[in-house]
Design a protein around this motif. Structure first.
Motif, PDB file in Angstrom:
ATOM      1  N   UNK A  41      48.366  46.661  46.663  1.00 50.15           N
ATOM      2  CA  UNK A  41      49.380  46.027  45.821  1.00 50.15           C
ATOM      3  C   UNK A  41      49.360  46.551  44.391  1.00 50.15           C
ATOM      4  N   UNK A  42      48.189  46.671  43.782  1.00 46.65           N
ATOM      5  CA  UNK A  42      48.151  47.092  42.375  1.00 46.65           C
ATOM      6  C   UNK A  42      48.635  48.523  42.182  1.00 46.65           C
ATOM      7  N   UNK A  43      48.314  49.419  43.097  1.00 49.20           N
ATOM      8  CA  UNK A  43      48.774  50.803  42.931  1.00 49.20           C
ATOM      9  C   UNK A  43      50.271  50.925  43.206  1.00 49.20           C
TER      10      UNK A  43
ATOM     11  N   UNK B 128      43.398  40.793  44.559  1.00 48.83           N
ATOM     12  CA  UNK B 128      44.446  40.039  43.861  1.00 48.83           C
ATOM     13  C   UNK B 128      44.255  40.149  42.353  1.00 48.83           C
ATOM     14  N   UNK B 129      43.028  40.155  41.881  1.00 45.34           N
ATOM     15  CA  UNK B 129      42.758  40.312  40.454  1.00 45.34           C
ATOM     16  C   UNK B 129      43.245  41.645  39.903  1.00 45.34           C
ATOM     17  N   UNK B 130      43.360  42.640  40.742  1.00 46.95           N
ATOM     18  CA  UNK B 130      43.840  43.949  40.285  1.00 46.95           C
ATOM     19  C   UNK B 130      45.332  43.978  39.987  1.00 46.95           C
ATOM     20  N   UNK B 131      46.079  43.035  40.545  1.00 50.07           N
ATOM     21  CA  UNK B 131      47.538  43.034  40.372  1.00 50.07           C
ATOM     22  C   UNK B 131      47.944  42.731  38.934  1.00 50.07           C
ATOM     23  N   UNK B 132      47.419  41.666  38.288  1.00 47.45           N
ATOM     24  CA  UNK B 132      47.813  41.437  36.885  1.00 47.45           C
ATOM     25  C   UNK B 132      47.432  42.591  35.970  1.00 47.45           C
TER      26      UNK B 132
END
Length: 92
Positions: free
Chosen positions: A43-45, A83-87
């Motif tokens: 998600x983050x990438x 999930x923490x990587x998304x913000x």
């Protein structure tokens, strides 16, 4: 496997929520959880590269919330990290 993010978003959008819980549903729930857990690491990438992914993010969050009750503790630890990587990606 960034396509796992899009696949999870599409499948979660087109599949109605199950209202009953039977032994067969527990197998299906585990399969859903596997799909969701495969999507989050990417998600983050994807957010950094593709503005169109924002339509799938709320769907993935809702799906995660619906199925996280079956997750193991190690699985939840990995999920929290992903999930923490998304913000952080949104801030970049």
């Amino acid at each position: 496997m960034p396509h796992a993010f899009y696949l999870a978003g599409i499948l979660l959008q087109i599949t109605p929520e199950q209202l009953s819980v039977t032994p067969l549903d527990s197998i299906v729930e585990q399969q859903w959880w596997d799909v969701i857990c495969t999507a989050w690491p990417h998600a983050s990438s994807i957010i950094e590269d593709d503005v169109h992914c924002f339509e799938f993010l709320p769907v993935l969050v809702k799906g995660t919330r619906n199925y996280m009750h079956i997750a193991s503790k190690p699985s939840l630890k990995w999920l929290i990290r992903d999930v923490d990587g998304v913000p952080n990606a949104l801030g970049r």
